[in-house]
Write an enzyme that holds these catalytic residues in place. Structure first.
Site, PDB file in Angstrom:
ATOM      1  N   ARG A   1       0.004   1.131   4.008  1.00 54.11           N
ATOM      2  CA  ARG A   1       1.134   0.832   3.211  1.00 54.11           C
ATOM      3  C   ARG A   1       2.062   0.038   3.770  1.00 54.11           C
ATOM      4  NH1 ARG A   1       1.914   4.087  -1.498  1.00 54.11           N
ATOM      5  NH2 ARG A   1      -0.094   5.131  -2.175  1.00 54.11           N
TER       6      ARG A   1
ATOM      7  N   ARG B   1       7.366  -0.606  -0.404  1.00 53.50           N
ATOM      8  CA  ARG B   1       8.754  -0.521  -0.617  1.00 53.50           C
ATOM      9  C   ARG B   1       9.449  -0.620   0.664  1.00 53.50           C
ATOM     10  NH1 ARG B   1       7.898   4.699  -4.382  1.00 53.50           N
ATOM     11  NH2 ARG B   1       6.432   4.846  -2.890  1.00 53.50           N
TER      12      ARG B   1
ATOM     13  N   ARG C   1       8.864  -7.721  -6.671  1.00 53.99           N
ATOM     14  CA  ARG C   1       8.346  -6.761  -7.731  1.00 53.99           C
ATOM     15  C   ARG C   1       9.434  -6.544  -8.834  1.00 53.99           C
ATOM     16  NH1 ARG C   1       5.620  -2.402  -7.252  1.00 53.99           N
ATOM     17  NH2 ARG C   1       6.216  -2.234  -9.278  1.00 53.99           N
TER      18      ARG C   1
ATOM     19  N   ASP D   1      -4.074  -0.849  -5.634  1.00 46.88           N
ATOM     20  CA  ASP D   1      -4.024   0.464  -5.453  1.00 46.88           C
ATOM     21  C   ASP D   1      -5.423   1.051  -5.984  1.00 46.88           C
ATOM     22  OD1 ASP D   1      -2.090   2.697  -5.399  1.00 46.88           O
ATOM     23  OD2 ASP D   1      -3.233   3.406  -6.984  1.00 46.88           O
TER      24      ASP D   1
ATOM     25  N   TYR E   1      -7.247  12.894  -9.047  1.00 48.63           N
ATOM     26  CA  TYR E   1      -6.299  12.303 -10.176  1.00 48.63           C
ATOM     27  C   TYR E   1      -7.125  12.399 -11.698  1.00 48.63           C
ATOM     28  CZ  TYR E   1      -3.222  10.307  -6.367  1.00 48.63           C
ATOM     29  OH  TYR E   1      -2.431  10.154  -5.311  1.00 48.63           O
TER      30      TYR E   1
HETATM   31  C1  LIG Z   1      -3.336   8.226  -2.846  1.00 51.46           C
HETATM   32  C2  LIG Z   1      -3.248   6.794  -2.945  1.00 51.46           C
HETATM   33  C3  LIG Z   1      -2.606   6.137  -4.016  1.00 51.46           C
HETATM   34  N1  LIG Z   1      -2.803   4.719  -3.796  1.00 51.46           N
HETATM   35  C4  LIG Z   1      -3.159   4.603  -2.399  1.00 51.46           C
HETATM   36  C5  LIG Z   1      -3.599   5.654  -2.080  1.00 51.46           C
HETATM   37  C6  LIG Z   1      -4.296   6.030  -0.413  1.00 51.46           C
HETATM   38  C7  LIG Z   1      -3.319   5.976   0.500  1.00 51.46           C
HETATM   39  C8  LIG Z   1      -2.581   7.131   0.680  1.00 51.46           C
HETATM   40  O1  LIG Z   1      -2.965   8.373   0.991  1.00 51.46           O
HETATM   41  O2  LIG Z   1      -1.306   6.706   0.876  1.00 51.46           O
HETATM   42  C9  LIG Z   1      -3.379   3.396  -1.837  1.00 51.46           C
HETATM   43  C10 LIG Z   1      -2.621   2.033  -1.978  1.00 51.46           C
HETATM   44  N2  LIG Z   1      -1.697   1.922  -2.742  1.00 51.46           N
HETATM   45  C11 LIG Z   1      -0.974   0.737  -2.500  1.00 51.46           C
HETATM   46  C12 LIG Z   1      -1.500   0.100  -1.238  1.00 51.46           C
HETATM   47  C13 LIG Z   1      -1.183  -1.173  -0.846  1.00 51.46           C
HETATM   48  C14 LIG Z   1      -1.644  -1.773   0.456  1.00 51.46           C
HETATM   49  C15 LIG Z   1      -0.776  -1.342   1.583  1.00 51.46           C
HETATM   50  O3  LIG Z   1      -1.351  -0.546   2.067  1.00 51.46           O
HETATM   51  O4  LIG Z   1       0.083  -1.934   2.091  1.00 51.46           O
HETATM   52  C16 LIG Z   1      -2.725   0.993  -0.765  1.00 51.46           C
HETATM   53  C17 LIG Z   1      -3.548   1.020   0.212  1.00 51.46           C
HETATM   54  C18 LIG Z   1       0.177   0.328  -3.165  1.00 51.46           C
HETATM   55  C19 LIG Z   1       1.088   1.141  -3.765  1.00 51.46           C
HETATM   56  N3  LIG Z   1       0.886   2.178  -4.744  1.00 51.46           N
HETATM   57  C20 LIG Z   1       1.925   2.646  -5.331  1.00 51.46           C
HETATM   58  C21 LIG Z   1       3.055   1.937  -4.532  1.00 51.46           C
HETATM   59  C22 LIG Z   1       4.727   2.194  -5.246  1.00 51.46           C
HETATM   60  C23 LIG Z   1       4.680   1.795  -6.575  1.00 51.46           C
HETATM   61  C24 LIG Z   1       5.721   0.633  -6.455  1.00 51.46           C
HETATM   62  O5  LIG Z   1       6.001  -0.045  -5.648  1.00 51.46           O
HETATM   63  O6  LIG Z   1       6.365   0.472  -7.525  1.00 51.46           O
HETATM   64  C25 LIG Z   1       2.553   1.033  -3.835  1.00 51.46           C
HETATM   65  C26 LIG Z   1       3.365  -0.257  -3.193  1.00 51.46           C
HETATM   66  C27 LIG Z   1       2.048   3.900  -6.315  1.00 51.46           C
HETATM   67  C28 LIG Z   1       1.148   5.120  -5.615  1.00 51.46           C
HETATM   68  N4  LIG Z   1      -0.236   4.856  -5.835  1.00 51.46           N
HETATM   69  C29 LIG Z   1      -0.638   6.340  -5.392  1.00 51.46           C
HETATM   70  C30 LIG Z   1       0.554   7.112  -5.015  1.00 51.46           C
HETATM   71  C31 LIG Z   1       0.446   8.184  -4.423  1.00 51.46           C
HETATM   72  C32 LIG Z   1       1.690   6.190  -5.321  1.00 51.46           C
HETATM   73  C33 LIG Z   1       3.189   6.504  -5.012  1.00 51.46           C
HETATM   74  C34 LIG Z   1       3.894   7.000  -5.765  1.00 51.46           C
HETATM   75  C35 LIG Z   1       5.339   6.665  -5.548  1.00 51.46           C
HETATM   76  O7  LIG Z   1       5.846   7.189  -4.674  1.00 51.46           O
HETATM   77  O8  LIG Z   1       5.901   5.720  -6.367  1.00 51.46           O
HETATM   78  C36 LIG Z   1      -1.948   6.565  -5.328  1.00 51.46           C
END
Ligand SMILES: Cc1c2[nH]c(c1CCC(=O)O)Cc1[nH]c(c(CCC(=O)O)c1C)Cc1[nH]c(c(CCC(=O)O)c1C)Cc1[nH]c(c(C)c1CCC(=O)O)C2
Length: 355
Positions: free
Chosen positions: A38, A42, A51, A87, A162
């Site tokens: 990540r 954010r 974004r 994602d 999910y």
């Molecule tokens: C479980 C999981 C998800 N997504 C992901 C996982 C596995 C990694 C982990 O265990 O953290 C993987 C993921 N999601 C995202 C990345 C981007 C690449 C990186 O690592 O920088 C990666 C590798 C972008 C994202 N994916 C998400 C965001 C946030 C949304 C946003 O920025 O608007 C980002 C940057 C949304 C997302 N998507 C998911 C979650 C739990 C969330 C967060 C919800 C929240 O707190 O808003 C599912």
């Protein structure tokens, strides 16, 4: 060995010889390589800016934006690898599953997958379904130069969590109920997801990703015997499907101390470790022949500079005897993390481990 796995193939020699890929291959390195799960996201003001007004899933489908967001942490932090901005639910969206990523919540599925009839909605993924991924990775590999790009996907269990729950869950009661109560349906679901995940990783590798990480973030909810019986075959199928490319395969989950050995045996070259198990103990559990990735507690970055350095040094000391170590956090960067603390952390690891 395939194009990407050898210095003579499509991958530039400088990328093949990078500290990150060397550590994954358990070869000697000039310094311990660092990247952060990540790292794009954010915690960065420049991310929040680009974004603005663009929903998460839509941003994953715009190649120029994906390219910019992926590069942001590389420019800012001097990390040793980029991770493709996307994602884990993107391939599911691409095959027509009615899901969205809700801000502050995570992936939400309109109609959960609960019955055999629901399985029909999980069709195969073709490269055309995710042509924007191929395009974005093409842009990225040109911009990145020698810095390796990590592709990724969600592992079958975490995707199933999910799909079956319909959204994030603490207990995974519907998913686990299917796993315990209808093992045939569960196995067929995970097998479908393995094929989709493998296809998605292949697209990324063929477009130029130098390594892949399979996120089984939530599999720590399972006992080892259930993991072995009900999850490992599907994860192993994914790893097997991409074995021929010769790119390192990383496998990570949270709370997986009891599963580390099995997760390696599923077919990982590098096993990701969260902060709950010290890396020397993790190495004993995983056994020889695999590198480790991790494992600073991401909340340490909210503490003092001295505490960050002391805790980082503990990770480096525990990793001193490993065959291969990629420094990372034990889970993703938390959104409120100060970006400068991450930049300083990269610098500290590089300085302390320079050989
Ligand atoms: C479980 C999981 C998800 N997504 C992901 C996982 C596995 C990694 C982990 O265990 O953290 C993987 C993921 N999601 C995202 C990345 C981007 C690449 C990186 O690592 O920088 C990666 C590798 C972008 C994202 N994916 C998400 C965001 C946030 C949304 C946003 O920025 O608007 C980002 C940057 C949304 C997302 N998507 C998911 C979650 C739990 C969330 C967060 C919800 C929240 O707190 O808003 C599912």
């Amino acid at each position: 060995m395939s194009a990407n796995g050898s210095p003579t193939g499509q991958q530039p020699t400088a990328t093949y010889d990078s500290a990150f890929l060397k550590a994954c291959r358990r070869e000697p390195v000039p310094h311990t390589p660092v990247w952060f799960m990540r790292q794009a996201g954010r915690s960065l003001p420049e991310y929040r800016k680009v974004r603005e007004g663009i929903p998460m899933l839509e941003s994953c489908m715009r190649p120029e934006l994906v390219c910019e967001i992926t590069l942001q942490p590389v420019r800012r932090h001097n990390v040793d690898a980029a991770i493709y901005f996307s994602d884990i639910v993107v391939p599911l969206k691409a095959i027509g599953i009615d899901l969205d990523i809700k801000p502050g919540v995570g992936p939400v599925v309109e109609r959960p997958v609960r019955t055999r009839a629901d399985l029909a909605r999980l069709r195969d993924l073709t490269p055309e379904d995710v042509s924007y991924v191929t395009e974005a990775i093409g842009l990225l590999t040109r911009e990145l130069g020698p810095t390796p790009l990590i592709g990724f996907a969600g592992a079958p269990f975490t995707l199933a969590s999910y799909l079956v729950e319909g959204g994030p869950s603490r207990t995974y009661e519907n998913a686990k109920a299917m796993m315990y109560g209808d093992p045939e349906l569960w196995a067929d679901l995970l097998d479908r997801l393995a094929d989709i995940t493998a296809a998605f990783l292949k697209v990324q590798i063929e477009a130029g990703a130098s390594a892949v990480q399979l996120f089984d973030s939530w599999v720590g909810a399972l006992a080892p015997a259930d993991y072995r019986r009900s999850v490992m075959p599907a994860s192993a199928k994914v790893f097997q499907a991409v074995a021929g490319y010769g790119v390192p395969r990383i496998h990570f989950g949270v709370g997986t101390g009891e599963l580390l050995k099995l997760m390696g045996e599923a077919g990982a070259d590098v096993v990701g470790v969260d902060w709950r198990v010290p890396l020397d103990e993790a190495a004993r559990r995983v056994g020889p022949g695999r590198a480790l990735q991790g494992n600073l507690d991401p909340t340490v970055l909210f503490s003092t500079r001295e505490a960050v350095e002391a805790r980082t040094q503990e990770v480096l000391d525990a990793a001193a005897g490993l065959e291969g170590h990629v420094f990372n956090l034990g889970h993703g960067v938390l959104p409120a993390t100060a970006p400068d603390a991450l930049t300083r952390l990269v610098d500290y690891v590089h300085t302390q481990t320079a050989r």
